[in-house]
Design a protein around this motif. Structure first.
Motif, PDB file in Angstrom:
ATOM      1  N   TRP A  11       1.319  -1.452   0.543  1.00  0.00           N
ATOM      2  CA  TRP A  11      -0.254   0.512   0.262  1.00  0.00           C
ATOM      3  C   TRP A  11       0.911   1.155  -0.691  1.00  0.00           C
ATOM      4  N   ALA A  22     -11.174   0.098  -1.072  1.00  0.00           N
ATOM      5  CA  ALA A  22      -8.939   0.467  -1.563  1.00  0.00           C
ATOM      6  C   ALA A  22      -8.211   1.144  -0.956  1.00  0.00           C
ATOM      7  N   LEU A  65      -4.664   3.226  -0.624  1.00  0.00           N
ATOM      8  CA  LEU A  65      -3.075   3.894  -0.888  1.00  0.00           C
ATOM      9  C   LEU A  65      -2.519   4.941   0.189  1.00  0.00           C
ATOM     10  N   TYR A 119      -8.199   6.645   0.201  1.00  0.00           N
ATOM     11  CA  TYR A 119      -8.735   5.913   0.572  1.00  0.00           C
ATOM     12  C   TYR A 119     -10.020   5.680  -0.677  1.00  0.00           C
ATOM     13  N   LEU A 135     -10.201  -0.264   5.645  1.00  0.00           N
ATOM     14  CA  LEU A 135      -9.240  -0.535   4.981  1.00  0.00           C
ATOM     15  C   LEU A 135      -9.341  -1.755   4.427  1.00  0.00           C
ATOM     16  N   GLU A 194      -8.720  -3.300   0.797  1.00  0.00           N
ATOM     17  CA  GLU A 194      -7.337  -4.054  -0.433  1.00  0.00           C
ATOM     18  C   GLU A 194      -6.467  -3.111  -0.955  1.00  0.00           C
ATOM     19  N   PRO A 195      -5.370  -3.190  -0.379  1.00  0.00           N
ATOM     20  CA  PRO A 195      -4.347  -2.553  -0.501  1.00  0.00           C
ATOM     21  C   PRO A 195      -3.738  -1.862  -2.065  1.00  0.00           C
ATOM     22  N   CYS A 196      -3.745  -0.614  -3.039  1.00  0.00           N
ATOM     23  CA  CYS A 196      -3.328  -0.453  -4.287  1.00  0.00           C
ATOM     24  C   CYS A 196      -1.711  -0.492  -4.246  1.00  0.00           C
TER      25      CYS A 196
END
Length: 432
Positions: free
Chosen positions: A326, A347, A349, A363, A414, A416-418
């Motif tokens: 992320w 998702a 970062l 976000y 939070l 899913e990390p991008c």
């Protein structure tokens, strides 16, 4: 960063523009709370100083401002009451004249507007009729022989005169109709204004209704305040358990890396539920540079990251040398939204901020995006103006909000990390 804002009682306009509405409301509440605290502290200090004789009590200085009244021939203050002076009309007569004049002027304006509309209708009506008649006559004239053209011209002139006479009659009837409507409208407006004047004084019933409305409004405000307090208590109760799972776990890991004893770790654990701030976590190594008040260039931000954040393992996964999926470098808000565009809600970062010494968490909402500032100017990480919880590492903050929402109103969790899209990754300058 929040402490610096409260100390200066000032926030940079560019930094304020980065905050969401919830962050702005909370920041305003904190600044107002700090103003009240300073005022109470100053009042208590002045009262104590006067009691102990350190400062004499305040004495109001005499003002050089004064008022001089106009005196009459009898030496008394000259007073004039409209309607009671020599030659004055009674107040009722003046009021009647003003109302009548207002009614007359308004009726006159309405009559002029009606007459303009009526005149335009009459002119258009007869102009169209005359044009149609001319067209008909011209069509017939081409059918007759040359010797009949003179008769057709005479007929055209006679018809034109007839239409002109009818137009004049129609205009006179319209003017008379408008005049009668103007007189009637003036009377209606006069009585309307008169009744409004008589009803302008509030009655006892209206006073009672107003007091009842005021009482209900105060009761509604108190009920909203109680609901807000209950919501804050509920949020704090739910957050305490997650603090132990997120913040304490991260701090324990830091203590193990620094070789601290188990007794220190236990003492820190017992102090977490208290209202006081967490003890600052020492960063290994001494700083070799002086940090400016705010980021001034990308070169300064890169140096800050290398000098202060790399020793604290910012951007790394927990207990590994791998960079978190992320984590991103110094990218703009637009670039972050472009990366999150095709991802689902939840998702996120984390990018290095160009506004403050810290980061921005971007976000993905179902429709749109949110951006939260993460303050890293001290020895902890926390959301600026949103979440009072402090975390020892950036990874602790992210893991904490994978289980606990960021704001009560938004319910951001939070999920899913991008990750990176280009090569080399956008953070390569930070780790060179």
């Amino acid at each position: 960063m929040l402490q610096q804002i409260l100390h200066d009682m000032y926030i940079d306009p560019e930094l304020l523009a980065e905050l969401s509405d919830v962050q702005k409301h909370i920041l305003f509440y904190k600044m107002r709370e700090e103003q009240l605290r300073r005022w109470r502290e100053r009042e208590a200090w002045e009262a104590l100083a006067q009691v102990e004789g350190l400062r004499p009590p305040k004495v109001k200085r005499a003002s050089d401002k004064h008022i001089q009244w106009l005196l009459g021939a009898d030496g008394e203050v000259w007073v004039w009451i409209m309607g009671e002076g020599p030659g004055d009309k009674p107040y009722e007569e003046i009021s009647e004249e003003l109302i009548a004049e207002r009614a007359r002027l308004q009726a006159q304006q309405e009559a002029e507007e009606l007459w303009r509309q009526k005149e335009a209708e009459i002119t258009k009506k007869f102009r169209d009729a005359l044009a149609n008649e001319k067209a008909r006559i011209l069509a017939e004239k081409w059918k007759v022989e040359m010797e009949d053209r003179k008769a057709a011209k005479v007929l055209e002139e006679r018809i034109h005169e007839e239409f002109k006479r009818k137009e004049e009659e129609e205009r006179k009837r319209g003017e008379e109709q408008i005049r009668l409507q103007e007189e009637q409208r003036a009377k209606e407006l006069y009585w309307t204004l008169k009744q409004a004047q008589l009803q302008s004084l509030p009655s006892e019933k209206e006073e009672r209704e107003w007091e009842e409305q005021l009482r209900r409004s105060k009761a509604a405000d108190e009920e909203r305040s109680r609901r807000a307090q209950r919501a804050r208590d509920e949020y704090q109760r739910h957050s305490l358990g997650a603090i132990q799972k997120g913040t304490v776990a991260g701090l324990s890991s830091r203590f193990r890396e620094l070789g601290q004893s188990h007794d220190q770790e236990a003492r820190l654990y017992h102090h977490l539920p208290g209202p006081g701030p967490l003890s600052p976590l020492a960063v290994p190594g001494s700083r070799t540079w002086e940090r400016p008040l705010r980021p001034v260039s990308r070169e300064v931000i890169v140096r800050w990251f290398k000098e202060e954040q790399l020793p604290r393992r910012a951007g790394f996964e927990r207990n590994t040398k791998a960079i978190a999926p992320w984590f991103h470098g110094i990218i703009s808000r637009e670039d972050a939204e472009d990366l999150l565009e095709n991802m689902t809600e939840g998702a996120f970062l984390v990018r290095v901020s160009e506004k403050i010494w810290g980061y921005t968490l971007s976000y993905r909402l179902q429709k749109g995006f949110k951006h939260f500032l993460v303050d890293a100017s001290g020895d902890f990480y926390s959301f600026l103006g949103v979440d009072p919880n402090r975390h020892a590492t950036l990874t602790d903050l992210i893991d904490f909000h994978k289980e606990e929402i960021i704001t009560v109103s938004g319910g951001e969790l939070l999920q899913e990390p991008c990750g990176q899209r280009d090569s080399p990754p956008d953070y390569h300058l930070l780790f060179e």
